[in-house]
Every structure is written in structure tokens, then in C-alpha cells.
Design a protein around this motif. Sequence first.
Motif, PDB file in Angstrom:
ATOM      1  N   ILE A   1      30.344  36.566  28.372  1.00 17.12           N
ATOM      2  CA  ILE A   1      29.262  37.298  29.020  1.00 17.12           C
ATOM      3  C   ILE A   1      29.663  38.705  29.459  1.00 17.12           C
ATOM      4  O   ILE A   1      28.810  39.538  29.715  1.00 17.12           O
ATOM      5  N   ASP A   2      30.974  38.956  29.542  1.00 17.79           N
ATOM      6  CA  ASP A   2      31.445  40.289  29.902  1.00 17.79           C
ATOM      7  C   ASP A   2      32.915  40.420  29.535  1.00 17.79           C
ATOM      8  O   ASP A   2      33.609  39.420  29.344  1.00 17.79           O
TER       9      ASP A   2
ATOM     10  N   VAL B   1      36.216  42.731  30.998  1.00 14.97           N
ATOM     11  CA  VAL B   1      36.641  43.588  32.098  1.00 14.97           C
ATOM     12  C   VAL B   1      38.033  44.101  31.779  1.00 14.97           C
ATOM     13  O   VAL B   1      38.914  43.320  31.410  1.00 14.97           O
TER      14      VAL B   1
ATOM     15  N   LEU C   1      37.668  38.393  40.612  1.00 14.24           N
ATOM     16  CA  LEU C   1      36.710  38.467  39.507  1.00 14.24           C
ATOM     17  C   LEU C   1      35.942  37.155  39.360  1.00 14.24           C
ATOM     18  O   LEU C   1      34.735  37.153  39.125  1.00 14.24           O
ATOM     19  N   ALA C   2      36.638  36.039  39.504  1.00 17.67           N
ATOM     20  CA  ALA C   2      35.965  34.743  39.423  1.00 17.67           C
ATOM     21  C   ALA C   2      34.942  34.604  40.549  1.00 17.67           C
ATOM     22  O   ALA C   2      33.845  34.085  40.342  1.00 17.67           O
TER      23      ALA C   2
ATOM     24  N   LYS D   1      33.309  37.038  41.917  1.00 15.30           N
ATOM     25  CA  LYS D   1      32.195  37.927  41.569  1.00 15.30           C
ATOM     26  C   LYS D   1      31.281  37.295  40.508  1.00 15.30           C
ATOM     27  O   LYS D   1      30.062  37.298  40.643  1.00 15.30           O
ATOM     28  N   TYR D   2      31.872  36.761  39.446  1.00 13.64           N
ATOM     29  CA  TYR D   2      31.081  36.248  38.323  1.00 13.64           C
ATOM     30  C   TYR D   2      30.571  34.828  38.531  1.00 13.64           C
ATOM     31  O   TYR D   2      29.497  34.476  38.058  1.00 13.64           O
ATOM     32  N   TYR D   3      31.362  33.994  39.203  1.00 10.78           N
ATOM     33  CA  TYR D   3      31.024  32.575  39.319  1.00 10.78           C
ATOM     34  C   TYR D   3      30.701  32.120  40.741  1.00 10.78           C
ATOM     35  O   TYR D   3      30.296  30.981  40.946  1.00 10.78           O
TER      36      TYR D   3
ATOM     37  N   LEU E   1      39.021  32.382  33.608  1.00 14.97           N
ATOM     38  CA  LEU E   1      39.248  33.734  33.104  1.00 14.97           C
ATOM     39  C   LEU E   1      40.612  33.821  32.419  1.00 14.97           C
ATOM     40  O   LEU E   1      40.737  34.417  31.347  1.00 14.97           O
TER      41      LEU E   1
ATOM     42  N   VAL F   1      35.193  37.215  30.186  1.00 14.84           N
ATOM     43  CA  VAL F   1      34.467  36.422  31.168  1.00 14.84           C
ATOM     44  C   VAL F   1      33.540  35.481  30.395  1.00 14.84           C
ATOM     45  O   VAL F   1      32.521  35.901  29.866  1.00 14.84           O
TER      46      VAL F   1
ATOM     47  N   SER G   1      30.944  32.240  29.685  1.00 11.06           N
ATOM     48  CA  SER G   1      29.822  31.560  30.341  1.00 11.06           C
ATOM     49  C   SER G   1      30.337  30.275  30.967  1.00 11.06           C
ATOM     50  O   SER G   1      30.908  29.415  30.288  1.00 11.06           O
TER      51      SER G   1
END
Length: 92
Positions: A33-34, A36, A47-48, A50-52, A61, A81, A83
Amino acid sequence: SRTPVINGGSAYGTSYAIPVIRENIANGNIQIIDRVILKEKQRLDTLAGKYYGDSRLWWCLAASSGIAWGLQCPPGTVILVPSLADIQKYVG
């Protein structure tokens, strides 16, 4: 517990989960999905979060990005990143 669990699902050891995640990304079964590019002082756990919404999922990740250990992430490292819903289909 340090055993990876996604959304209250089954617990799988990372020795099981990591190769399954990598194989399914390579086969196109898990959507990215992204991407970084790590900057100075960025960490996988933040980061986890932020995204999850859960910093404990940093290992998703790491597994997706071919990182053996979360502390081995210098600036410039590309982090994939995946899904979380797709990962859950295979390991969660």
C-alpha cells in the motif's frame, strides 16, 4: 507476548510468518500500500503505529522489506508497507 498476532487472530511465530509474507508478496498475493524511504531517526515501530495503529506490528514491515532485524534500518532503507488485511489472510 512477543508472538505476532494480527487483530486478535491466531498467534504464529515469526519463523513461520516471515517466509510466508515474503513468498506472498513475491507472488503478488499481498498488496503493497506504500513505500517509505527511511529518514534519519525513523523506526519501524513508529511506522507500524502510523499505518496499522499498532506499533507492535513492526515485524510485518520488516518481513515485507527483507529486514532481518528492526534495528538494522539505516536512513535510505526502502520499507514496503503491506496491506494488513492481506497479511492476515496468510498468517493471522
